[in-house]
Every structure is written in structure tokens, then in C-alpha cells.
Design an enzyme around this catalytic site. Sequence first.
Site, short mmCIF file in Angstrom:
data_model
loop_
_atom_site.label_atom_id
_atom_site.label_comp_id
_atom_site.label_asym_id
_atom_site.label_seq_id
_atom_site.Cartn_x
_atom_site.Cartn_y
_atom_site.Cartn_z
N SER A 8 41.64 51.86 26.71
CA SER A 8 43.03 52.18 26.44
C SER A 8 43.17 52.86 25.08
CB SER A 8 43.88 50.91 26.46
OG SER A 8 45.13 51.17 25.85
N HIS A 31 42.57 55.32 29.74
CA HIS A 31 43.80 54.60 30.11
C HIS A 31 44.90 54.94 29.09
CE1 HIS A 31 45.87 51.04 31.92
NE2 HIS A 31 46.32 50.83 30.69
N ASP A 33 48.72 54.29 27.99
CA ASP A 33 49.83 53.35 28.12
C ASP A 33 51.14 54.04 27.76
OD1 ASP A 33 48.63 50.77 28.89
OD2 ASP A 33 47.49 51.05 27.03
N MET A 35 55.03 53.67 27.37
CA MET A 35 56.04 52.61 27.20
C MET A 35 57.35 53.24 26.75
SD MET A 35 53.85 49.70 25.23
CE MET A 35 52.11 49.41 25.58
N HIS A 64 49.28 54.36 32.84
CA HIS A 64 49.89 53.04 33.10
C HIS A 64 51.35 53.14 32.64
CE1 HIS A 64 49.89 48.43 32.02
NE2 HIS A 64 50.74 48.74 32.98
N MET A 66 54.63 51.79 31.86
CA MET A 66 55.43 50.58 31.57
C MET A 66 56.83 51.06 31.22
SD MET A 66 52.49 48.55 29.50
CE MET A 66 51.60 50.07 29.27
N MET A 135 48.00 42.38 35.28
CA MET A 135 48.09 42.28 33.82
C MET A 135 47.64 40.89 33.39
SD MET A 135 49.17 45.17 32.60
CE MET A 135 49.36 44.61 30.91
N ASP A 173 43.96 44.29 32.85
CA ASP A 173 44.39 44.94 31.61
C ASP A 173 45.03 43.90 30.70
OD1 ASP A 173 45.38 46.62 29.65
OD2 ASP A 173 46.84 47.64 30.95
C1 DX5 Z 1 49.30 46.41 27.06
C2 DX5 Z 1 48.61 47.61 27.60
C3 DX5 Z 1 47.15 47.55 27.49
C4 DX5 Z 1 46.62 47.45 26.08
C5 DX5 Z 1 45.42 46.58 26.16
O1 DX5 Z 1 50.61 46.38 27.49
O2 DX5 Z 1 48.92 47.82 28.97
O3 DX5 Z 1 46.53 48.64 28.17
O4 DX5 Z 1 46.27 48.66 25.48
O5 DX5 Z 1 44.97 46.33 24.87
P1 DX5 Z 1 43.90 45.18 24.58
O6 DX5 Z 1 42.67 45.54 25.35
O7 DX5 Z 1 43.72 45.26 23.12
O8 DX5 Z 1 44.51 43.89 25.03
ZN ZN Z 2 47.69 49.35 30.02
#
Ligand code: DX5
Ligand code: ZN
Length: 222
Positions: A8, A31, A33, A35, A64, A66, A135, A173
Site C-alpha cells: 500500500s 495498492h 488507498d 479515501m 481500494h 474507501m 479488512m 488489508d
Molecule cells: C487502511 C488501508 C490500508 C493501509 C494498510 O484503511 O486500507 O491499505 O494502507 O496499512 P498497514 O499495512 O500499515 O496496516
Molecule cells: Zn487498503
Amino acid sequence: MGIQISPSILSADFANLEAEAKRIPGADWLHVDVMDNHFVPNLTIGVPVLEALAKVAPQPIDAHLMIEDPDRWAPAFIEAGATSVTFHIEAAKAPVRLAREIRAKKARAAMALKPATPIEPYEDLLPELDMVLIMTVEPGFGGQKFLDVCLAKIRRTRKLLDKTSGDIWLQVDGGVSLETIDRCAEAGADVFVAGSAVFGADVPDEMVAELRTRAQQHSCLG
Ligand code: DX5
Ligand code: ZN
């Protein structure tokens, strides 16, 4: 497909995303993220940055989302270059239509579940999907502690996927590291997202290889 590692970029240096992606040539995916500060209490990147990254990253992009209203926004992420698009079932308005639209646009369709969302109500949706994301932290931030309460759901999801036709991947994840990946692999996950474990390592690509080896050693899959 076997075991896959999807680092990620949330834990990478945002001022140097191209260089960061190129530090992990051994990764299967990148990956990303996304948000929106509504579905989760954090704000990261959107379509323009993903598009720029997709042009230079050596790996295919695993987006991903969110975000609220993924039904509306998912197509733009595919047009921007995402190869796989994951929407949250808690946010999707019409998940079957959304998954079909993602596939029609030639991307892989994936459904994510937050830690308290059960898989069972969505069993009938599985044939519409290419991947399920369980998750293992509350979505929103990197570097959180792995929630082992989610392991039972990973096991139950693996059983459901095994009786569904098609090769549907099972991604985890959140808090995935050398300390936790073995339990995820034993429970039946085959795609592993890791942010802080990879980009916090001295040599990120070596960590990708170590995570892969550890997962392969503990995988319950053939
Ligand atoms: C959290 C994200 C993850 C995050 C994971 O909401 O979806 O992808 O980057 O980070 P680590 O591996 O540090 O938990
Ligand atoms: Zn993620």
C-alpha cells in the site's frame, strides 16, 4: 494465481510516488488507498494522482475505494488506469450492477468488508466478483494493529469461495506484517496488502519477498 503481495502506497513518500513504486519491483500489485473523508475519517488521493501513478508504476494498480457512492466514481478510476477496483459493500448502492460495470470496463471487481460486516449476507454476490477484501483494521489509516477477531471471517469466506465457481481471490488489508501474515495465510487469504511493513522496511522489496515466503509457508491452499 498463488500468493500475491500488494504493497500500500499509503505508507510511502507521497512526494516521490514514482520512485517508491519502483523500489518494489517484486510486488504483484500497487495498492492505492482512495479515501474521501466521508466513508472514512481521512482524505488521501483521487483520480488525477492515480492516473499519474498508473502511467509510471511497474505494477498494475489495485484501487481500494474507501469512499461514499462508489457506484458513481468507480468507472473514473478504471479509466484512470486501475486494473482492479475494490468497493466497500457498506457504501455501494447497487453492488451487483457496480460489479458488472467494473467487469464490463475490463477491470477486476472486488468487494471489501469492514471488520464488523459479515460475509454471509453476500454469498449470492460472490460469482459477480473477482476478489473479496476482508479488512483486518478499521479502514482509514495505515499502521494500525491487526484485528485477529477477523480471522474467523477469513476462514468462513475461504469456505464460501471454495464452493463458488471461478477463481475468486481473498485479500486481507490492515496490520499485515511478518508477525501476522502467517495467520492470514493459514485462514485462507491469498492476496496480502501491507503498507507500513513494506515501506517502513530498510529495503522494501526484500520485505515483499519475505512476506511472500512466509505466506507461502503457511498457506492452507494447494
Ligand atoms: C487502511 C488501508 C490500508 C493501509 C494498510 O484503511 O486500507 O491499505 O494502507 O496499512 P498497514 O499495512 O500499515 O496496516
Ligand atoms: Zn487498503
